[in-house]
Design an enzyme around this catalytic site. Structure first.
Site, PDB file in Angstrom:
ATOM      1  N   ARG A   1       4.456 -20.314 -39.705  1.00  0.00           N
ATOM      2  CA  ARG A   1       5.300 -19.359 -38.974  1.00  0.00           C
ATOM      3  C   ARG A   1       6.784 -19.603 -39.260  1.00  0.00           C
ATOM      4  O   ARG A   1       7.571 -18.670 -39.393  1.00  0.00           O
ATOM      5  CB  ARG A   1       5.050 -19.478 -37.469  1.00  0.00           C
ATOM      6  CG  ARG A   1       3.725 -18.869 -37.043  1.00  0.00           C
ATOM      7  CD  ARG A   1       3.567 -18.907 -35.542  1.00  0.00           C
ATOM      8  NE  ARG A   1       4.585 -18.133 -34.844  1.00  0.00           N
ATOM      9  CZ  ARG A   1       4.907 -18.310 -33.562  1.00  0.00           C
ATOM     10  NH1 ARG A   1       4.304 -19.226 -32.843  1.00  0.00           N
ATOM     11  NH2 ARG A   1       5.841 -17.564 -32.993  1.00  0.00           N
TER      12      ARG A   1
ATOM     13  N   HIS B   1      11.876 -19.832 -24.479  1.00  0.00           N
ATOM     14  CA  HIS B   1      10.693 -20.497 -25.034  1.00  0.00           C
ATOM     15  C   HIS B   1      11.008 -21.401 -26.222  1.00  0.00           C
ATOM     16  O   HIS B   1      10.129 -21.709 -27.016  1.00  0.00           O
ATOM     17  CB  HIS B   1       9.640 -19.439 -25.430  1.00  0.00           C
ATOM     18  CG  HIS B   1       9.090 -18.688 -24.261  1.00  0.00           C
ATOM     19  ND1 HIS B   1       8.343 -17.540 -24.380  1.00  0.00           N
ATOM     20  CD2 HIS B   1       9.175 -18.928 -22.930  1.00  0.00           C
ATOM     21  CE1 HIS B   1       7.997 -17.111 -23.163  1.00  0.00           C
ATOM     22  NE2 HIS B   1       8.502 -17.928 -22.274  1.00  0.00           N
TER      23      HIS B   1
HETATM   24  P1  NAD Z   1       3.656  -9.609 -26.654  1.00  0.00           P
HETATM   25  O1  NAD Z   1       3.011  -9.846 -27.961  1.00  0.00           O
HETATM   26  O2  NAD Z   1       2.900  -9.899 -25.416  1.00  0.00           O
HETATM   27  O3  NAD Z   1       4.099  -8.075 -26.555  1.00  0.00           O
HETATM   28  C1  NAD Z   1       4.824  -7.455 -27.565  1.00  0.00           C
HETATM   29  C2  NAD Z   1       5.309  -6.123 -27.032  1.00  0.00           C
HETATM   30  O4  NAD Z   1       6.135  -5.546 -28.017  1.00  0.00           O
HETATM   31  C3  NAD Z   1       4.194  -5.123 -26.719  1.00  0.00           C
HETATM   32  O5  NAD Z   1       4.407  -4.571 -25.436  1.00  0.00           O
HETATM   33  C4  NAD Z   1       4.371  -4.049 -27.811  1.00  0.00           C
HETATM   34  O6  NAD Z   1       4.047  -2.752 -27.339  1.00  0.00           O
HETATM   35  C5  NAD Z   1       5.854  -4.171 -28.084  1.00  0.00           C
HETATM   36  N1  NAD Z   1       6.299  -3.716 -29.403  1.00  0.00           N
HETATM   37  C6  NAD Z   1       5.608  -3.705 -30.576  1.00  0.00           C
HETATM   38  N2  NAD Z   1       6.388  -3.206 -31.564  1.00  0.00           N
HETATM   39  C7  NAD Z   1       7.590  -2.915 -30.995  1.00  0.00           C
HETATM   40  C8  NAD Z   1       8.813  -2.388 -31.510  1.00  0.00           C
HETATM   41  N3  NAD Z   1       8.959  -2.057 -32.800  1.00  0.00           N
HETATM   42  N4  NAD Z   1       9.838  -2.224 -30.645  1.00  0.00           N
HETATM   43  C9  NAD Z   1       9.721  -2.560 -29.327  1.00  0.00           C
HETATM   44  N5  NAD Z   1       8.584  -3.050 -28.802  1.00  0.00           N
HETATM   45  C10 NAD Z   1       7.534  -3.236 -29.629  1.00  0.00           C
HETATM   46  O7  NAD Z   1       5.037 -10.390 -26.691  1.00  0.00           O
HETATM   47  P2  NAD Z   1       5.823 -11.141 -25.534  1.00  0.00           P
HETATM   48  O8  NAD Z   1       5.854 -10.279 -24.317  1.00  0.00           O
HETATM   49  O9  NAD Z   1       7.090 -11.605 -26.159  1.00  0.00           O
HETATM   50  O10 NAD Z   1       4.912 -12.424 -25.169  1.00  0.00           O
HETATM   51  C11 NAD Z   1       4.244 -13.204 -26.124  1.00  0.00           C
HETATM   52  C12 NAD Z   1       4.707 -14.664 -26.263  1.00  0.00           C
HETATM   53  O11 NAD Z   1       4.586 -14.981 -27.651  1.00  0.00           O
HETATM   54  C13 NAD Z   1       6.149 -14.944 -25.928  1.00  0.00           C
HETATM   55  O12 NAD Z   1       6.163 -16.125 -25.219  1.00  0.00           O
HETATM   56  C14 NAD Z   1       6.861 -15.179 -27.268  1.00  0.00           C
HETATM   57  O13 NAD Z   1       7.708 -16.312 -27.189  1.00  0.00           O
HETATM   58  C15 NAD Z   1       5.767 -15.532 -28.223  1.00  0.00           C
HETATM   59  N6  NAD Z   1       5.954 -14.944 -29.606  1.00  0.00           N
HETATM   60  C16 NAD Z   1       7.193 -14.963 -30.197  1.00  0.00           C
HETATM   61  C17 NAD Z   1       7.377 -14.414 -31.466  1.00  0.00           C
HETATM   62  C18 NAD Z   1       8.753 -14.441 -32.113  1.00  0.00           C
HETATM   63  O14 NAD Z   1       9.569 -15.294 -31.789  1.00  0.00           O
HETATM   64  N7  NAD Z   1       9.055 -13.513 -33.024  1.00  0.00           N
HETATM   65  C19 NAD Z   1       6.301 -13.831 -32.140  1.00  0.00           C
HETATM   66  C20 NAD Z   1       5.031 -13.846 -31.516  1.00  0.00           C
HETATM   67  C21 NAD Z   1       4.897 -14.400 -30.234  1.00  0.00           C
END
Ligand code: NAD
Length: 242
Positions: free
Chosen positions: A69, A118
């Protein structure tokens, strides 16, 4: 699409806050946990790898998943949504970004006033002493170890079942208590305690705006819902303030 009442509220806001989740980075090519993983990791549920018990059971598997990742994050670029929030920070009299993301893309887009609930995948710490480690070496096929105590190293992220850093929670709660508008972007609003922040903001008198292409646990309670991808909606919102 963006109603006048919301534009006026944002123009008049003294303090704008934003809460972001994995969805804002989806357009940078970083999968949310709910999206299917690809290739090597397709057979693992990320929510089961991101736990202290998974690390205790199989540190190498968890270390390798985070290494994979970390490489993907390093290769990704901030998108229009990250840049629009950084622009909003420059325009607002007071601003705070609260992110659940660990990818550091807000900072790379120029965001400065932010709290990482986080942690950050770019940092590594000792799993026993909790101290940050700048450099490490691992014999082939093994998890690197702390030079001081010998415990395995781990990413400086908050896993499911772990407490969030107290200073980060305090800063996030302070921001939602004081803000006039809270933008909630790209989060399913299901992971606590972050998921409680929008209701906290509303109780303190703020307007809560959801930006998400899909319905979430927050949608029914939000004061405004902008349905769409963050990379399209956020730049349009910032442009509407001119
Ligand atoms: P989640 O995966 O639960 O939800 C993602 C949300 O993003 C969904 O509601 C979806 O509909 C929405 N989404 C998808 N594409 C989108 C776009 N283009 N624009 C706006 N919204 C969009 O994510 P979460 O609520 O952040 O919770 C998951 C946990 O996983 C968190 O604790 C996070 O730290 C972690 N996580 C982080 C990353 C990262 O840092 N990039 C990646 C994966 C998971």
């Amino acid at each position: 699409m963006i109603d006048t009442e919301l534009i006026i509220a944002l123009r008049n806001a003294r303090f704008i806050a934003a809460l972001t989740g994995a969805g804002i980075s989806a357009e940078s090519g970083l999968a949310t946990f709910r999206d299917a993983q690809t290739g090597l990791w397709a057979r693992f549920d990320p929510r089961e790898l991101a736990t202290p018990s998974a690390f205790a059971r199989n540190p190498k598997l968890v270390w390798d998943w985070y290494a994979w990742r970390r490489e993907r994050v390093a290769a990704a670029q901030p998108n229009a949504g990250h840049f629009a929030l950084a622009e909003l920070e420059r325009r607002a009299s007071d601003f705070m970004l609260i992110t659940q993301n660990v990818d550091g893309l807000h900072q790379r887009a120029g965001g400065r006033k932010l709290v990482e609930l986080h942690g950050n995948i770019g940092r590594v710490k000792c799993s026993r002493e909790d101290t940050l480690v700048e450099r490490w070496e691992a014999p082939a096929g093994e998890v690197p170890r702390c030079a001081h105590c010998g415990a395995p190293l781990r990413p400086d992220v908050v896993w499911f079942e772990e407490m969030l850093p107290e200073h980060a929670v305090a800063a996030a709660e302070d921001a939602v208590r004081r803000c006039d508008v809270l933008l909630v972007v790209g989060t399913s609003a299901e992971v606590y305690p972050a998921a409680a922040l929008p209701a906290h903001a509303q109780r303190s008198g703020a307007i809560v705006v959801e930006i998400n292409p899909n319905t979430t646990a927050l949608s029914a309670a939000a004061d405004h819902v902008l349905r769409g991808a963050a990379g399209a909606v956020l730049p349009a919102l910032v442009a509407a303030l001119d």
